[in-house]
Design a protein around this motif. Sequence first.
Motif, PDB file in Angstrom:
ATOM      1  N   ALA A  15       0.853  -1.200   0.000  1.00 22.12           N
ATOM      2  CA  ALA A  15       0.000   0.000   0.000  1.00 22.12           C
ATOM      3  C   ALA A  15       0.884   1.243   0.000  1.00 22.12           C
ATOM      4  CB  ALA A  15      -0.973   0.001   1.167  1.00 22.12           C
ATOM      5  N   GLY A  16       0.206   2.389  -0.125  1.00 24.71           N
ATOM      6  CA  GLY A  16       0.934   3.650  -0.118  1.00 24.71           C
ATOM      7  C   GLY A  16       1.475   4.085  -1.452  1.00 24.71           C
ATOM      8  N   ALA A  17       1.045   3.428  -2.558  1.00 28.39           N
ATOM      9  CA  ALA A  17       1.594   3.762  -3.869  1.00 28.39           C
ATOM     10  C   ALA A  17       0.604   4.475  -4.775  1.00 28.39           C
ATOM     11  CB  ALA A  17       2.075   2.496  -4.570  1.00 28.39           C
ATOM     12  N   ALA A  18      -0.614   4.724  -4.295  1.00 27.55           N
ATOM     13  CA  ALA A  18      -1.654   5.256  -5.181  1.00 27.55           C
ATOM     14  C   ALA A  18      -1.587   6.760  -5.353  1.00 27.55           C
ATOM     15  CB  ALA A  18      -3.027   4.856  -4.657  1.00 27.55           C
ATOM     16  N   GLY A  19      -0.866   7.456  -4.488  1.00 28.53           N
ATOM     17  CA  GLY A  19      -0.733   8.897  -4.662  1.00 28.53           C
ATOM     18  C   GLY A  19      -1.650   9.726  -3.801  1.00 28.53           C
ATOM     19  N   GLY A  20      -2.295   9.124  -2.783  1.00 25.72           N
ATOM     20  CA  GLY A  20      -3.137   9.882  -1.872  1.00 25.72           C
ATOM     21  C   GLY A  20      -2.320  10.698  -0.895  1.00 25.72           C
ATOM     22  N   ALA A  21      -3.030  11.452  -0.042  1.00 24.91           N
ATOM     23  CA  ALA A  21      -2.352  12.362   0.880  1.00 24.91           C
ATOM     24  C   ALA A  21      -1.396  11.633   1.811  1.00 24.91           C
ATOM     25  CB  ALA A  21      -3.392  13.132   1.695  1.00 24.91           C
ATOM     26  N   ARG A  22      -1.752  10.431   2.245  1.00 22.46           N
ATOM     27  CA  ARG A  22      -0.886   9.673   3.145  1.00 22.46           C
ATOM     28  C   ARG A  22      -0.255   8.458   2.464  1.00 22.46           C
ATOM     29  NH1 ARG A  22      -0.601  10.590   8.427  1.00 22.46           N
ATOM     30  NH2 ARG A  22      -0.139   8.390   8.848  1.00 22.46           N
ATOM     31  N   ASP A  23      -0.200   8.492   1.148  1.00 19.97           N
ATOM     32  CA  ASP A  23       0.486   7.435   0.408  1.00 19.97           C
ATOM     33  C   ASP A  23       1.955   7.819   0.282  1.00 19.97           C
ATOM     34  OD1 ASP A  23      -1.720   5.818   0.102  1.00 19.97           O
ATOM     35  OD2 ASP A  23      -2.330   6.739  -1.790  1.00 19.97           O
ATOM     36  N   TYR A  24       2.742   7.327   1.238  1.00 20.66           N
ATOM     37  CA  TYR A  24       4.122   7.774   1.391  1.00 20.66           C
ATOM     38  C   TYR A  24       5.139   6.940   0.621  1.00 20.66           C
ATOM     39  CZ  TYR A  24       2.592  10.641   5.368  1.00 20.66           C
ATOM     40  OH  TYR A  24       1.994  11.578   6.175  1.00 20.66           O
ATOM     41  N   ALA A  25       4.714   5.869  -0.050  1.00 25.05           N
ATOM     42  CA  ALA A  25       5.675   4.926  -0.604  1.00 25.05           C
ATOM     43  C   ALA A  25       6.677   5.590  -1.544  1.00 25.05           C
ATOM     44  CB  ALA A  25       4.941   3.797  -1.332  1.00 25.05           C
ATOM     45  N   GLU A  26       6.188   6.426  -2.463  1.00 25.10           N
ATOM     46  CA  GLU A  26       7.102   7.046  -3.425  1.00 25.10           C
ATOM     47  C   GLU A  26       8.105   7.948  -2.724  1.00 25.10           C
ATOM     48  OE1 GLU A  26       7.100   9.672  -7.558  1.00 25.10           O
ATOM     49  OE2 GLU A  26       5.202   9.088  -6.622  1.00 25.10           O
ATOM     50  N   ARG A  27       7.638   8.719  -1.733  1.00 26.03           N
ATOM     51  CA  ARG A  27       8.553   9.612  -1.027  1.00 26.03           C
ATOM     52  C   ARG A  27       9.583   8.826  -0.204  1.00 26.03           C
ATOM     53  NH1 ARG A  27       4.522  13.991   1.624  1.00 26.03           N
ATOM     54  NH2 ARG A  27       2.948  12.370   1.275  1.00 26.03           N
ATOM     55  N   ILE A  28       9.164   7.689   0.336  1.00 26.85           N
ATOM     56  CA  ILE A  28      10.113   6.856   1.084  1.00 26.85           C
ATOM     57  C   ILE A  28      11.210   6.353   0.157  1.00 26.85           C
ATOM     58  CG2 ILE A  28      10.363   4.656   2.288  1.00 26.85           C
ATOM     59  CD1 ILE A  28       7.491   5.075   3.357  1.00 26.85           C
ATOM     60  N   ILE A  29      10.821   5.848  -1.009  1.00 23.73           N
ATOM     61  CA  ILE A  29      11.815   5.284  -1.936  1.00 23.73           C
ATOM     62  C   ILE A  29      12.747   6.378  -2.443  1.00 23.73           C
ATOM     63  CG2 ILE A  29      12.128   4.079  -4.130  1.00 23.73           C
ATOM     64  CD1 ILE A  29       9.432   2.684  -3.607  1.00 23.73           C
ATOM     65  N   ARG A  30      12.185   7.547  -2.764  1.00 24.21           N
ATOM     66  CA  ARG A  30      13.033   8.644  -3.260  1.00 24.21           C
ATOM     67  C   ARG A  30      14.001   9.120  -2.179  1.00 24.21           C
ATOM     68  NH1 ARG A  30      11.699  10.119  -8.235  1.00 24.21           N
ATOM     69  NH2 ARG A  30       9.550   9.925  -8.969  1.00 24.21           N
ATOM     70  N   ALA A  31      13.571   9.098  -0.922  1.00 26.89           N
ATOM     71  CA  ALA A  31      14.449   9.546   0.160  1.00 26.89           C
ATOM     72  C   ALA A  31      15.633   8.601   0.351  1.00 26.89           C
ATOM     73  CB  ALA A  31      13.655   9.653   1.462  1.00 26.89           C
ATOM     74  N   LEU A  32      15.429   7.327   0.007  1.00 27.09           N
ATOM     75  CA  LEU A  32      16.473   6.332   0.245  1.00 27.09           C
ATOM     76  C   LEU A  32      17.212   5.913  -1.019  1.00 27.09           C
ATOM     77  CD1 LEU A  32      14.458   4.031   2.682  1.00 27.09           C
ATOM     78  CD2 LEU A  32      16.302   5.607   3.288  1.00 27.09           C
ATOM     79  N   GLY A  33      16.643   6.153  -2.177  1.00 29.56           N
ATOM     80  CA  GLY A  33      17.253   5.675  -3.413  1.00 29.56           C
ATOM     81  C   GLY A  33      16.615   6.303  -4.628  1.00 29.56           C
ATOM     82  N   GLU A  34      16.201   5.475  -5.584  1.00 27.34           N
ATOM     83  CA  GLU A  34      15.686   5.963  -6.860  1.00 27.34           C
ATOM     84  C   GLU A  34      14.389   5.257  -7.220  1.00 27.34           C
ATOM     85  OE1 GLU A  34      16.944   6.111 -11.624  1.00 27.34           O
ATOM     86  OE2 GLU A  34      18.150   4.964 -10.186  1.00 27.34           O
ATOM     87  N   VAL A  35      13.404   6.025  -7.692  1.00 26.25           N
ATOM     88  CA  VAL A  35      12.188   5.468  -8.286  1.00 26.25           C
ATOM     89  C   VAL A  35      12.447   5.273  -9.773  1.00 26.25           C
ATOM     90  CG1 VAL A  35       9.788   5.929  -8.890  1.00 26.25           C
ATOM     91  CG2 VAL A  35      10.610   6.446  -6.583  1.00 26.25           C
ATOM     92  N   VAL A  36      12.280   4.036 -10.239  1.00 33.21           N
ATOM     93  CA  VAL A  36      12.540   3.716 -11.642  1.00 33.21           C
ATOM     94  C   VAL A  36      11.240   3.656 -12.442  1.00 33.21           C
ATOM     95  CG1 VAL A  36      13.532   2.006 -13.217  1.00 33.21           C
ATOM     96  CG2 VAL A  36      14.596   2.413 -10.986  1.00 33.21           C
TER      97      VAL A  36
END
Length: 507
Positions: free
Chosen positions: A242-263
């Motif tokens: 979960a957390g990948a759909a882009g909602g207000a509390r969907d943090y997955a993309e920001r977590i990955i970008r903070a630690l590495g790269e979104v491909v």
Amino acid sequence: MSLLPLNDALARWREALDAAGALRRLPAETIPVAQAHGRVTAAAVWARISSPHYHAVAMDGYAVRSAMTEGATEAGPVRLRLGRDALYVNTGDALPEGFDAVIPQEETRVEEGWLEVTHPVRAWRHIRIIGEDMVSTELVVPAHQRLRPQDLGAIAGSGHNAVRVFRQPRIAILPLGQHLAPPSPHVEPGQIIEFNSMVLAAMAREWGAVANPFPPQDGDLDALIQQVRAALDDHDLVALNAGAAGGARDYAERIIRALGEVVVRGVALRPGHAVILGHARGKPIIAIPGFPVSAMTAFERIVRPLLADWLGQPEEHPPRLQALLPQTIVSDPDMDEFKRVIVAHTYRGAVARPLPQAAGAIMTIVRADGVIHIPRGQDGVPADSYVQVALLRSPESIAHTIIHIGSHDLALDILADQLRRAHPDRSLNSLGVGSLEGLQALARGEAHLAGVHLLDPATGAYNIPAVRVHLPHLPVVVMRFVQRAQGLILPRGNPKNLHTLADLTRP
């Protein structure tokens, strides 16, 4: 969210993983042979000793010299002195020096210290010669072989007590989201029982990984980043659920970008399009949807091939069954779609029927016999086409399953349970869709029986008129199964004193 075709998304992600050094084979480790079932060999195993490593007796009886039995007949038996010319031996014993054959005990007659032989015995009869099974230095199993029970026996029998295997991939599964609760019958409205991590972990273990489902994660963004960073330290792959759909509390993309790269952000996959693929600190990290069926579909299509590569294995594919599809299936040509189906063996052969495709309905996977893949670029499958069904159950179990489609009743669930108790090789799979659809499914050959309770207003008769209308040419039997009582469910004590439907009109 722009969706990338599934194959393109996987290719782009794998290219990035390769550049980050995340596609290398996992390191090898040495473990006891007894613990190696299901593991994958990192190096070839060569026999250290022959098997058997001596001339072994294969039957209980008497060791003899074959040359001394020449000319023996029933009328003129050869007599051998026990202890000198014939020695008693048990199965597995080493063949005594100077002897070259064994006569089974049941084929002999012993009399006053003599063994009577009534037939000539050929040399090496009932002897397992050195190396009969394996010869020292012979290849026992090659590298990159997933070890089966028989492989363990061969490795141990060739003189090894340990074997070199690839380390199992370590997978961390972190469910993200608010209001996630552990499994319990006591949940409040708005709470969601979190079971995806349990399901995904079991899938990963089936594929040869060590899976670690984490408790639900519901902190602020900084806390979640720290938790994922810690998971990356101890695991080869991190899956955020979960957390990948882009909602207000969907943090997955920001977590990955903070630690590495979104491909990759978004994959043309249904169910399961809300997917993020990336890497961090030289390791793959993904985010998959929260709906159970979407999560399972995305996890299998994305993670399973990667685990196979790490272990030097070809990707395994389930058995397939060709089935007739009586109904048209509509599909989005921009998506790779995976449709769950049940399969009935009826008068039309193997017949597939799509199940409801709700991404949150895990029972559709429980009931499904298999999956139909409709590739991108195809807008559906016409009625009466033959399709390939990737099976989720064995062909034998599907052939022994009774399919019910129609009006549902709890009695059918009780019957399904009792059937399995009485006949473990038989199943009843019931799909509740309504009486009329049940008759139509029977007519299309999608089911073996249909539950109906249809009133004919013109005659006041139940079921028979509808059966004659919808199944005019199909020989069927109508059986009375259950009788229902309809009424009103009232609060305890009936505080409004309701006794008939007319009472509902009271002010």
